[in-house]
Design a protein around this motif. Structure first.
Motif, PDB file in Angstrom:
ATOM      1  N   ALA A 144      53.012  70.208  62.553  1.00 58.88           N
ATOM      2  CA  ALA A 144      53.281  71.218  63.401  1.00 58.88           C
ATOM      3  C   ALA A 144      52.201  70.936  64.741  1.00 58.88           C
ATOM      4  CB  ALA A 144      53.040  72.210  62.813  1.00 58.88           C
ATOM      5  N   VAL A 145      52.765  71.083  65.683  1.00 59.35           N
ATOM      6  CA  VAL A 145      52.450  71.059  67.010  1.00 59.35           C
ATOM      7  C   VAL A 145      52.083  72.402  67.481  1.00 59.35           C
ATOM      8  CG1 VAL A 145      52.100  69.930  69.235  1.00 59.35           C
ATOM      9  CG2 VAL A 145      52.036  68.310  67.087  1.00 59.35           C
ATOM     10  N   ALA A 146      50.991  72.771  68.130  1.00 58.12           N
ATOM     11  CA  ALA A 146      51.176  73.722  68.847  1.00 58.12           C
ATOM     12  C   ALA A 146      51.240  73.278  69.988  1.00 58.12           C
ATOM     13  CB  ALA A 146      49.163  74.691  69.026  1.00 58.12           C
ATOM     14  N   LEU A 147      52.357  74.065  70.990  1.00 50.84           N
ATOM     15  CA  LEU A 147      52.654  73.551  72.480  1.00 50.84           C
ATOM     16  C   LEU A 147      51.638  74.798  73.637  1.00 50.84           C
ATOM     17  CD1 LEU A 147      56.539  73.666  71.971  1.00 50.84           C
ATOM     18  CD2 LEU A 147      54.519  71.652  71.482  1.00 50.84           C
ATOM     19  N   ALA A 148      51.509  73.221  74.436  1.00 51.21           N
ATOM     20  CA  ALA A 148      51.168  74.226  75.483  1.00 51.21           C
ATOM     21  C   ALA A 148      51.930  75.120  76.160  1.00 51.21           C
ATOM     22  CB  ALA A 148      50.436  73.296  76.574  1.00 51.21           C
ATOM     23  N   GLY A 149      52.949  74.940  76.650  1.00 53.84           N
ATOM     24  CA  GLY A 149      53.360  75.710  77.427  1.00 53.84           C
ATOM     25  C   GLY A 149      54.160  77.481  76.188  1.00 53.84           C
ATOM     26  N   GLY A 150      53.550  76.897  74.958  1.00 52.21           N
ATOM     27  CA  GLY A 150      54.265  78.335  73.350  1.00 52.21           C
ATOM     28  C   GLY A 150      54.340  77.735  72.308  1.00 52.21           C
ATOM     29  N   GLY A 151      54.215  78.424  71.063  1.00 50.05           N
ATOM     30  CA  GLY A 151      55.869  77.995  70.930  1.00 50.05           C
ATOM     31  C   GLY A 151      54.850  76.381  69.608  1.00 50.05           C
ATOM     32  N   ARG A 152      56.070  76.239  69.319  1.00 45.75           N
ATOM     33  CA  ARG A 152      55.201  74.761  68.112  1.00 45.75           C
ATOM     34  C   ARG A 152      56.596  73.965  67.800  1.00 45.75           C
ATOM     35  NH1 ARG A 152      58.325  74.831  64.756  1.00 45.75           N
ATOM     36  NH2 ARG A 152      58.930  76.223  63.084  1.00 45.75           N
ATOM     37  N   ALA A 153      55.892  72.957  67.699  1.00 42.54           N
ATOM     38  CA  ALA A 153      57.547  72.416  67.153  1.00 42.54           C
ATOM     39  C   ALA A 153      57.065  71.544  66.051  1.00 42.54           C
ATOM     40  CB  ALA A 153      56.974  70.984  67.845  1.00 42.54           C
ATOM     41  N   LYS A 154      57.866  70.504  65.279  1.00 44.44           N
ATOM     42  CA  LYS A 154      57.564  70.133  63.894  1.00 44.44           C
ATOM     43  C   LYS A 154      58.348  69.047  64.267  1.00 44.44           C
ATOM     44  CE  LYS A 154      56.732  73.915  60.350  1.00 44.44           C
ATOM     45  NZ  LYS A 154      57.747  74.074  59.295  1.00 44.44           N
ATOM     46  N   VAL A 155      57.320  67.747  63.582  1.00 41.41           N
ATOM     47  CA  VAL A 155      58.269  66.701  64.117  1.00 41.41           C
ATOM     48  C   VAL A 155      58.340  66.080  62.436  1.00 41.41           C
ATOM     49  CG1 VAL A 155      57.783  64.422  65.459  1.00 41.41           C
ATOM     50  CG2 VAL A 155      56.554  66.091  65.519  1.00 41.41           C
ATOM     51  N   ILE A 156      59.626  65.958  62.644  1.00 40.22           N
ATOM     52  CA  ILE A 156      60.383  65.433  61.788  1.00 40.22           C
ATOM     53  C   ILE A 156      60.774  63.726  61.753  1.00 40.22           C
ATOM     54  CG2 ILE A 156      62.753  65.104  59.866  1.00 40.22           C
ATOM     55  CD1 ILE A 156      62.779  68.481  60.790  1.00 40.22           C
ATOM     56  N   ALA A 157      60.660  62.893  62.506  1.00 38.76           N
ATOM     57  CA  ALA A 157      61.774  61.800  63.181  1.00 38.76           C
ATOM     58  C   ALA A 157      60.944  61.000  63.886  1.00 38.76           C
ATOM     59  CB  ALA A 157      63.134  61.785  62.823  1.00 38.76           C
ATOM     60  N   GLY A 158      60.516  59.676  64.426  1.00 44.47           N
ATOM     61  CA  GLY A 158      60.257  59.718  65.744  1.00 44.47           C
ATOM     62  C   GLY A 158      59.349  60.463  66.054  1.00 44.47           C
ATOM     63  N   VAL A 159      58.236  59.951  67.861  1.00 49.09           N
ATOM     64  CA  VAL A 159      57.452  60.731  67.959  1.00 49.09           C
ATOM     65  C   VAL A 159      57.729  61.368  68.485  1.00 49.09           C
ATOM     66  CG1 VAL A 159      55.515  59.748  69.205  1.00 49.09           C
ATOM     67  CG2 VAL A 159      56.922  58.061  67.662  1.00 49.09           C
ATOM     68  N   LEU A 160      56.667  62.686  68.430  1.00 46.24           N
ATOM     69  CA  LEU A 160      56.961  63.921  69.608  1.00 46.24           C
ATOM     70  C   LEU A 160      55.820  63.898  70.806  1.00 46.24           C
ATOM     71  CD1 LEU A 160      57.800  67.154  70.507  1.00 46.24           C
ATOM     72  CD2 LEU A 160      55.503  67.321  69.433  1.00 46.24           C
ATOM     73  N   GLN A 161      56.534  63.731  72.408  1.00 48.31           N
ATOM     74  CA  GLN A 161      55.405  63.401  73.042  1.00 48.31           C
ATOM     75  C   GLN A 161      55.542  65.340  73.630  1.00 48.31           C
ATOM     76  OE1 GLN A 161      56.063  59.293  74.861  1.00 48.31           O
ATOM     77  NE2 GLN A 161      58.046  58.851  73.318  1.00 48.31           N
ATOM     78  N   ALA A 162      54.458  65.197  73.610  1.00 47.50           N
ATOM     79  CA  ALA A 162      54.247  66.827  74.210  1.00 47.50           C
ATOM     80  C   ALA A 162      52.400  66.751  74.672  1.00 47.50           C
ATOM     81  CB  ALA A 162      54.557  68.356  73.670  1.00 47.50           C
ATOM     82  N   ASP A 163      52.765  67.808  75.875  1.00 42.95           N
ATOM     83  CA  ASP A 163      51.024  67.516  76.384  1.00 42.95           C
ATOM     84  C   ASP A 163      49.935  66.507  76.081  1.00 42.95           C
ATOM     85  OD1 ASP A 163      51.748  70.763  76.719  1.00 42.95           O
ATOM     86  OD2 ASP A 163      51.661  70.720  74.459  1.00 42.95           O
ATOM     87  N   ARG A 164      51.070  65.077  76.715  1.00 41.85           N
ATOM     88  CA  ARG A 164      50.288  64.510  77.308  1.00 41.85           C
ATOM     89  C   ARG A 164      49.498  63.423  75.526  1.00 41.85           C
ATOM     90  NH1 ARG A 164      48.911  63.578  82.379  1.00 41.85           N
ATOM     91  NH2 ARG A 164      49.262  65.368  83.657  1.00 41.85           N
TER      92      ARG A 164
END
Ligand code: CO
Length: 285
Positions: A144-164
């Motif tokens: 679970a990744v906190a996003l710089a723009g607000g909110g959060r992302a959970k990564v189930i499959a593949g690769v999340l690419q957020a905030d560098r």
């Protein structure tokens, strides 16, 4: 960089499956409502036990993968091989049916909320008859990744690419190379993600709404992205948004589906029905 637009909206329809579980079906509500390699997306969400108590008693699958993502509630999964899996809030079961599985998914609660998603992901012809495989993914194995723009992302499959930053999810290395991200965004928050230009992609909005390249995607609807661009950008509406982002490599193979069997030809479907009736579907290869 080319940003993708929305090609079509698939509003979920209310339907039921299993022994009468009420659900909302976006992808898969008709043959035209598929997006290669994605065959179907069901959302189940109810506080009324009458909507879910009947569950999904024993039924077969052949030729594709089912991905169950639980948000609330508790289901027990059992199959003909003796596998048992507890589906608890925040967990994912990634089942590759391959040549055949007979399984049940039954609620382990008589009250309270049951909420989650089931995705059907196609397998390429050369993997449709492989042995079945499971990946049971515990909630704490899903980043679970906190996003710089607000909110959060959970990564189930593949690769999340957020905030560098690149954050791989627990599911990697499939032929369809899926990206499956669950985003919870506050009102007005913007989110952008790179996509492979040759992959198909869609968003599914389960709460609130998002605007993708000027195109509104309402609650309980899939927004299928136009092909070709290498990036998606969206913003949550005034109530925020809970949205799934999915992308994958299209298989570009013929699809012949008969209920829970998804093969490439009619003859293979006839064989699947025969194998289910004779018991060969669940016999070891
Ligand atoms: Co099933």
């Amino acid at each position: 960089m080319t940003t993708r637009t929305v090609e079509r909206i698939i509003q979920a329809i209310s339907t039921s499956d299993g022994a009468g579980v009420k659900l909302r079906r976006s992808l898969g509500q008709s043959e035209a409502a598929r997006l290669d390699p994605f065959l179907l997306l069901d959302e189940f969400w109810s506080d009324d036990p009458n909507d879910y108590l009947a569950g999904f008693p024993n039924h077969p699958h052949r030729g594709f993968e089912t991905v169950t993502y639980m948000l609330d509630g508790h289901m027990l999964h059992e199959d003909h091989l003796g596998n048992r899996g507890d589906l608890t809030p925040g967990s994912v079961q990634w089942m590759s049916a391959g040549r055949g599985i007979v399984h049940s998914e039954m609620p382990q609660q008589t009250q309270g909320r049951m909420r989650g998603f089931q995705l059907w992901l196609n397998l390429p012809a050369r993997e449709k008859m492989k042995n079945p495989e499971y990946r049971d993914i515990a909630p704490d194995a899903i980043p679970a990744v906190a996003l710089a723009g607000g909110g959060r992302a959970k990564v189930i499959a593949g690769v999340l690419q957020a905030d560098r930053k690149a954050t791989p999810g627990p599911i990697q290395g499939l032929t369809t190379d899926p990206l499956y991200v669950d985003l919870d965004l506050p009102a007005g928050a913007a989110f952008a993600h790179p996509l492979r230009a040759d992959h198909n992609a869609f968003v599914y909005v389960t709460e609130g709404s998002v605007t993708v390249a000027g195109h509104a995607v309402p609650t309980h609807a899939a927004g299928v992205l136009a092909p070709g661009g290498d990036r998606v950008e969206f913003a949550a509406g005034t109530d925020g948004a809970r949205v799934l982002l999915l992308a994958g490599r299209p298989l570009r193979e013929p699809i012949v589906q008969h209920g829970p069997f998804v093969m490439n030809t009619r003859d293979e479907i006839i064989q699947a029905i025969r194998d289910y009736q004779s018991g060969a579907l669940t016999r070891a290869a």
